[in-house]
Scaffold this motif. Structure first.
Motif, mmCIF file in Angstrom:
data_model
loop_
_atom_site.group_PDB
_atom_site.id
_atom_site.type_symbol
_atom_site.label_atom_id
_atom_site.label_comp_id
_atom_site.label_asym_id
_atom_site.label_seq_id
_atom_site.Cartn_x
_atom_site.Cartn_y
_atom_site.Cartn_z
ATOM 1 N N GLY A 96 3.629 4.109 -1.150
ATOM 2 C CA GLY A 96 2.467 4.581 -0.404
ATOM 3 C C GLY A 96 2.503 4.015 1.001
ATOM 4 N N GLU A 98 0.660 2.885 3.671
ATOM 5 C CA GLU A 98 -0.719 2.454 3.913
ATOM 6 C C GLU A 98 -0.713 0.952 4.176
ATOM 7 O OE1 GLU A 98 -4.205 3.362 4.750
ATOM 8 O OE2 GLU A 98 -3.707 4.823 3.195
ATOM 9 N N THR A 100 -2.140 -2.353 3.489
ATOM 10 C CA THR A 100 -3.004 -2.964 2.486
ATOM 11 C C THR A 100 -2.775 -4.474 2.496
ATOM 12 O OG1 THR A 100 -1.403 -2.875 0.659
ATOM 13 C CG2 THR A 100 -2.772 -0.902 1.018
ATOM 14 N N SER A 103 0.828 -4.810 1.157
ATOM 15 C CA SER A 103 1.902 -3.910 1.608
ATOM 16 C C SER A 103 3.011 -4.703 2.291
ATOM 17 C CB SER A 103 1.357 -2.826 2.537
ATOM 18 O OG SER A 103 0.756 -3.383 3.688
ATOM 19 N N ILE A 128 -4.818 7.055 2.115
ATOM 20 C CA ILE A 128 -4.592 7.360 0.706
ATOM 21 C C ILE A 128 -5.840 6.957 -0.070
ATOM 22 C CG2 ILE A 128 -3.174 6.856 -1.328
ATOM 23 C CD1 ILE A 128 -0.863 6.179 0.621
ATOM 24 N N LEU A 133 -3.996 5.329 -4.651
ATOM 25 C CA LEU A 133 -3.349 4.070 -4.265
ATOM 26 C C LEU A 133 -3.132 3.169 -5.480
ATOM 27 C CD1 LEU A 133 -2.250 2.892 -1.634
ATOM 28 C CD2 LEU A 133 -4.444 1.764 -1.311
ATOM 29 N N LYS A 139 3.472 -0.464 -1.889
ATOM 30 C CA LYS A 139 2.744 -0.126 -0.664
ATOM 31 C C LYS A 139 3.563 -0.619 0.519
ATOM 32 C CE LYS A 139 -0.660 -0.157 -3.819
ATOM 33 N NZ LYS A 139 -0.499 -0.663 -5.177
#
Length: 174
Positions: A96, A98, A100, A103, A128, A133, A139
């Motif tokens: 994903g 994104e 975070t 991530s 997302i 997610l 991530k």
């Protein structure tokens, strides 16, 4: 003196990358058109549009995509969670795109030992969805240097495709 090559003069190396791009409720026709162009440029397997149906009659989409919307494989799913689960059952590893709290910078990942990748990108405004997610195995984010914490989804996808394909072994097309 250098001369720009035309489409007919450009020769593809005949490589395809085992990457599927899944979108989570994209709304912008220009972004969707750009994703078709990027999918063609990086010769990925397929686009998977989830949520809001895409409008292939949109002049904005057609103008941005040029003719790639006619040649790039794509499918539409209503439920992105069902789509990602299906692809994971088929052996795809999910990433994903994104920022975070857990991530990893995408440029620090070596994709050379991955056989099938599904990259997930989110909605232009909300990213997302939390529900999707939660389904994503990995991530990843693009390191940014300014004050903003996001960038345009199609620009971010292009950067992600570059980072993935520079270490991912391509498949030779038949």
């Amino acid at each position: 003196m250098s001369n720009q090559l035309s489409h007919k003069e450009h020769h593809s190396p005949g490589l395809k990358f085992p990457v599927v791009l899944l979108t989570d409720n994209l709304m912008g026709d220009a972004n969707i058109g750009s994703l078709f162009r990027l999918a063609d440029a990086f010769n990925i397997e397929k686009l998977v549009f989830c949520g809001t149906p895409i409008n292939l009659n949109s002049n904005r989409l057609k103008k941005t995509a040029r003719a790639t919307y006619k040649t790039v494989a794509y499918e539409e799913w209503e439920d992105p969670v069902a789509a990602i689960r299906k692809y994971r059952q088929d052996g795809y590893i999910s990433y994903g795109l994104e920022i975070t709290n857990d991530s990893t910078q995408i440029d620090s990942i070596d994709f050379s030992n991955k056989e099938k990748i599904i990259l997930i990108v989110g909605n232009e405004r909300h990213g997302i969805s939390p529900r999707l997610l939660d389904e994503v195995e990995n991530k990843v984010h693009i390191r940014m240097f300014g004050h903003n914490s996001s960038m345009n989804v199609s620009q971010a996808t292009g950067i992600a495709f570059y980072e993935i394909t520079k270490t991912l072994p391509p498949l030779r097309e038949k």
